[in-house]
Design a protein around this motif. Structure first.
Motif, PDB file in Angstrom:
ATOM      1  N   LEU A 158      41.254  54.650  24.308  1.00  0.00           N
ATOM      2  CA  LEU A 158      39.936  54.307  24.822  1.00  0.00           C
ATOM      3  C   LEU A 158      39.960  54.275  26.344  1.00  0.00           C
ATOM      4  CD1 LEU A 158      37.268  53.728  23.510  1.00  0.00           C
ATOM      5  CD2 LEU A 158      37.746  51.296  23.687  1.00  0.00           C
ATOM      6  N   GLY A 159      41.040  53.708  26.870  1.00  0.00           N
ATOM      7  CA  GLY A 159      41.183  53.628  28.322  1.00  0.00           C
ATOM      8  C   GLY A 159      41.211  55.011  28.939  1.00  0.00           C
ATOM      9  N   ARG A 160      41.985  55.912  28.326  1.00  0.00           N
ATOM     10  CA  ARG A 160      42.072  57.274  28.867  1.00  0.00           C
ATOM     11  C   ARG A 160      40.744  57.996  28.799  1.00  0.00           C
ATOM     12  NH1 ARG A 160      47.737  59.571  26.608  1.00  0.00           N
ATOM     13  NH2 ARG A 160      48.999  58.178  27.846  1.00  0.00           N
ATOM     14  N   ILE A 163      39.559  51.011  39.494  1.00  0.00           N
ATOM     15  CA  ILE A 163      38.503  52.011  39.686  1.00  0.00           C
ATOM     16  C   ILE A 163      37.196  51.483  39.105  1.00  0.00           C
ATOM     17  CG2 ILE A 163      37.814  54.378  39.198  1.00  0.00           C
ATOM     18  CD1 ILE A 163      40.800  55.009  38.822  1.00  0.00           C
ATOM     19  N   LEU A 164      37.305  50.931  37.906  1.00  0.00           N
ATOM     20  CA  LEU A 164      36.148  50.341  37.246  1.00  0.00           C
ATOM     21  C   LEU A 164      35.581  49.209  38.100  1.00  0.00           C
ATOM     22  CD1 LEU A 164      34.922  50.898  34.481  1.00  0.00           C
ATOM     23  CD2 LEU A 164      36.243  48.989  33.573  1.00  0.00           C
ATOM     24  N   LEU A 218      37.470  43.665  33.401  1.00  0.00           N
ATOM     25  CA  LEU A 218      36.688  44.464  32.467  1.00  0.00           C
ATOM     26  C   LEU A 218      37.574  45.404  31.657  1.00  0.00           C
ATOM     27  CD1 LEU A 218      33.794  45.233  34.937  1.00  0.00           C
ATOM     28  CD2 LEU A 218      33.678  43.755  32.928  1.00  0.00           C
ATOM     29  N   ALA A 219      38.620  45.932  32.302  1.00  0.00           N
ATOM     30  CA  ALA A 219      39.530  46.824  31.585  1.00  0.00           C
ATOM     31  C   ALA A 219      40.224  46.061  30.461  1.00  0.00           C
ATOM     32  CB  ALA A 219      40.558  47.419  32.536  1.00  0.00           C
ATOM     33  N   ALA A 268      46.637  43.941  28.582  1.00  0.00           N
ATOM     34  CA  ALA A 268      45.977  45.036  29.285  1.00  0.00           C
ATOM     35  C   ALA A 268      46.674  46.352  28.996  1.00  0.00           C
ATOM     36  CB  ALA A 268      45.992  44.774  30.778  1.00  0.00           C
ATOM     37  N   PRO A 269      45.964  47.468  29.036  1.00  0.00           N
ATOM     38  CA  PRO A 269      46.612  48.756  28.789  1.00  0.00           C
ATOM     39  C   PRO A 269      47.550  49.129  29.911  1.00  0.00           C
ATOM     40  CG  PRO A 269      44.369  49.108  29.502  1.00  0.00           C
ATOM     41  CD  PRO A 269      44.528  47.623  29.320  1.00  0.00           C
TER      42      PRO A 269
END
Lengths: 318, 285
Positions: free
Chosen positions: A6-8, A263-264, A302-303, A317-318
Motif C-alpha cells: 500500500l505504501g509503495r 513526503i506525505l 499519517l504513513a 511503520a513501513p
C-alpha cells in the motif's frame, strides 16, 4: 521492516499525480504549490535519514538548508559559476556545514544533541544576518536568485522549472531509497535501536552518525538552493530556527522513519497552509495544534495510519 | 561597578529561568522547549495585570500563578500520555506548545510590542561606591537570590521536596509508598512553568515585551544548563553567573560582539568539558 504494498502504491500515485498535475491543470498557483512540495520533500527525506532512521533530532537543519541557498546564490551571481555545478556545490556546502556542526553537536547525545544543533544553527543565523551582512545582504536578503539555463530551455518558465525539479527530486528519492536499504541505512537503524550494542558489534557509532548527518546536510543544501531559485530570493529567514521547526513538523505529520512519510507530511503541510491561510491569519497556531494532537495520537504520523491498515500491526511503520 | 550590578542581575534572571528548566528535566526527564514561550507569556500576563490594576506587584504575584495553572493543564492534557515513550516525543510536544502559545499571544495582544513601567519604588537610581546604579537591578539581585534560596530549601530540606525527589528517582516505589506520582509530576511542571513566568515578570520592566523574546532567552537557558552540567542546580548557578557577567562585560567593552559571547562560552565548554564544567559524571539522556 518491508515496505508495505500500500505504501509503495501510494508513493507511485503521489509521484504520478505530481507529474500529471501541471499537465492537466495549468494554474500558476497549483504549479507553485507542487514545486514547493517537491523542494521541501527533498529536504524532509534528507532530514528523516537521521531523525527517523538514526533517532537524532536535529534542530539545526535550517543552517544547512540556508547555507545551501546562499552558496548557490553567491556562486552564480558573484562568481559566475554555472547553475548545475553551483547546485552540486550547494549540496557540498550543506554537507560541510553538517560536518562542522557535528564536530560540536556529536559531543553530546540525545536531547542535548537537539539543544546544541539549535544553538549552533542560531549562531549561523546571527552571523548571516549581522556579521556577514556584506555577503548575505543582512536581514533584507538577496533578490534576483537565478534559475538554470540548460540546453536552451527557458527555466524562467515555471512549468519548465517544475520539470527540472521533478528530475532532481526523483534522482534524490531513488538515491535515498537505495541508501536506506543499504548496509549503511541498516547500520543507522542499529544505532537508533541500541547504540551501545551497535558499538559492541563493531560499528563506529559516532562515524555513522556523522556520515548520516552529512548526507542529510547534502540534501538540505540542494533543497535550500532550489527553494532560493524557485522564489528568486533568499533571506536569513531560511536559516531561522522556525525553518528547522517546519521540516520537523512536516516529518512528524507524515510519519518519521519512512520514506513515504516525510513526503506525505510535506504535501499535507503545504496544502493545509494554503487552505488555512485563506480563512485565518492564525494558521500556524492551528498547524501547531494539529502537530500536538498528531504527536499524542499518531506517533507514526499519517504513513503509520496506512501501515496499520495494510499490515494490521498497530504502531509498526513501513 | 554598574557592569557588575548589571551582570549580577542578568545572572539571577538567567538562573531563575534555568532553574525551572533544570527542575522539570531533573524530575520529569522532559526538556521543556516551551520554557521560553512561558517566560514570554509571564511578561504579557504581567503587562495585562499592570494595565488593569496599575500595580506591578500584583502582576508579580498573579502572573506566575496564572502561567503555572496553564503549565499544569499542559502537563495533564498532553505530556501525561507520552511519559512512557521516547524522550523525543516530549520534546516534540513542548515544541508544539511554542507554536500554539505564540499564536495565542498574537491573537490576544497583537504584534506591536508592550512595555511595563519600572515600579515606582525602584524607579530612582541609587548611588553605590560612587556610581549611579538603577535600583531595579538591585531588586532583581535580591529577589532572585531569595527565590533561589527558597527553591533550594524547598527541594533539599522540605518534606515536599523529599516527595518530589522520591517520585523522580523511582516512580514505582514512590507509588507503592502512597505518593500520588501523577500529581507530583503535574505540580513540578506547574512549578517550573511558574518559575519561567516569574522570570518574564521580573524582566518585563527591563525589556520590550514582544513575540520573539522567549527564543533568545531559551537559547541562553539551554547554554546555562549545558555549561552547568545537566540537572545540577549548583552548576546552573555558577554557569548563570559566568554567562551573566560575560554578557554584562560584553555590553560594556565589546557591544558589537555581545550576541556571540554566549556561543563562544558554549563552544569552549564543549571542546574542553563536554559533560559540563561543573559536572563530575558523564552526561546521560
Amino acid at each position: 521492516m518491508t515496505t508495505s504494498h500500500l505504501g509503495r502504491l501510494a508513493m507511485a500515485a503521489i509521484i504520478a499525480a505530481m507529474i500529471l498535475v501541471p499537465v492537466i491543470q495549468a494554474s500558476e498557483e497549483s504549479l507553485n504549490l507542487v514545486s514547493l512540495i517537491l523542494i521541501w520533500a527533498l529536504f524532509a527525506i534528507g532530514f528523516d535519514l537521521i531523525f527517523g532512521m538514526a533517532g537524532m533530532l536535529s534542530f539545526g537543519h535550517a543552517a544547512l538548508f540556508g547555507s545551501g541557498g546562499y552558496a548557490l546564490t553567491l556562486l552564480v551571481t558573484k562568481a559566475g559559476v554555472g547553475f548545475l555545478p553551483a547546485l552540486g556545490a550547494a549540496g557540498i556546502v550543506g554537507a560541510i556545514m553538517a560536518f562542522g556542526l557535528s564536530i560540536f553537536a556529536l559531543r553530546v547525545s540525545g536531547l542535548f544533541f537537539s539543544l546544541l544543533t539549535l544553538a549552533l544553527a542560531q549562531l549561523v543565523y546571527i552571523l548571516a544576518s549581522t556579521k556577514l551582512r556584506n555577503y548575505t545582504g543582512g536581514l533584507d536578503g538577496i533578490p534576483g536568485v537565478p534559475r538554470p539555463e540548460l540546453f536552451g530551455i527557458d527555466f524562467y518558465n515555471n512549468r519548465n522549472f517544475y520539470y527540472f525539479l521533478i528530475v532532481v527530486f526523483i534522482v534524490g528519492l531513488a538515491v535515498m531509497a537505495l541508501l536506506r536499504a543499504s548496509p549503511f541505512g541498516k547500520a543507522l537503524k542499529a544505532v537508533q535501536a541500541n547504540d551501545v550494542r551497535a558499538a559492541q558489534i563493531g560499528y563506529n557509532v559516532q562515524r555513522l552518525r556523522q556520515c548520516g548527518f552529512m548526507v542529510s546536510g547534502f540534501y538540505a543544501g540542494v533543497s535550500g538552493a532550489l527553494l532560493a531559485s524557485l522564489m528568486f530570493y533568499i533571506s536569513p529567514q531560511m536559516l531561522h530556527w522556525t525553518t528547522s521547526g517546519d521540516v520537523l513538523i512536516m516529518t512528524v505529520l507524515g510519519g518519521k522513519g519512512t520514506l513515504l512519510g516525510p513526503i506525505l507530511g510535506v504535501a499535507v503541510f503545504e496544502v493545509l497552509k494554503e487552505k488555512l491561510s485563506q480563512y485565518t491569519q492564525h494558521w500556524y497556531g492551528i498547524l501547531g495544534l494539529i502537530f500536538i494532537l498528531c504527536t499524542i495520537f499518531l506517533p507514526n504520523g499519517l504513513a503509520g495510519l496506512f501501515a496499520r491498515k495494510a499490515a494490521g500491526r498497530p504502531g509498526d511503520a513501513p | 561597578m554598574s557592569t557588575i550590578v548589571i551582570g549580577l542581575s542578568l545572572s539571577f534572571l538567567l538562573f531563575l529561568l534555568a532553574a525551572g528548566l533544570t527542575l522539570i528535566f531533573g524530575m520529569l526527564g522532559v526538556i521543556n522547549f516551551a520554557h521560553g514561550a512561558l517566560y514570554m507569556l509571564g511578561a504579557y500576563v504581567c503587562f495585562q495585570i499592570v494595565n488593569w490594576t496599575g500595580s506591578f506587584w500584583i502582576g508579580l504575584l498573579l502572573a506566575p500563578i496564572v502561567v503555572a495553572a496553564l503549565g499544569a493543564a499542559m502537563e495533564m492534557s498532553a505530556l501525561k500520555p507520552v511519559y512512557e515513550r521516547d524522550h523525543i516525543y516530549q520534546l516534540l510536544l513542548t515544541f508544539g506548545f511554542i507554536l500554539v502559545i505564540e499564536e495565542a499571544v498574537k491573537i490576544v495582544w497583537g504584534l506591536d510590542y508592550k512595555q511595563v513601567p519600572t515600579p515606582d519604588l525602584f524607579s530612582q537610581p541609587v548611588a553605590l561606591f560612587g556610581s549611579q546604579i538603577p535600583s531595579y537591578r538591585l531588586f532583581i539581585i535580591g529577589f532572585g537570590a531569595t527565590v533561589s534560596l527558597a527553591l533550594f530549601l524547598l527541594l533539599e530540606r522540605s518534606r515536599l521536596g523529599m516527595v518530589i525527589r522520591a517520585a523522580s528517582s523511582d516512580a514505582d516505589m514512590a507509588q507503592t509508598l502512597g505518593i500520588d506520582v501523577a500529581k507530583v509530576r503535574t505540580a513540578v511542571f506547574a512549578l517550573g512553568a511558574g518559575l519561567a513566568a516569574l522570570g518574564g515578570v521580573v524582566a518585563a520592566p527591563l525589556v520590550p515585551i514582544e513575540l520573539g523574546m522567549g527564543f533568545s532567552v531559551i537559547i541562553d537557558c539551554f547554554v546555562v544548563v549545558i555549561i552547568g552540567g545537566l540537572g545540577n542546580i549548583r552548576g546552573a548557578i555558577l554557569a548563570a553567573l559566568l554567562l551573566g557577567m560575560a554578557r554584562a562585560a560584553g555590553f560594556t567593552y565589546a557591544p558589537e560582539w555581545v550576541e556571540l559571547i554566549t556561543f563562544v562560552l558554549l563552544i569552549a565548554t564543549l571542546l574542553t568539558r563536554p559533560a559540563g564544567f561543573f559536572s563530575r559524571k558523564g552526561r546521560a539522556a
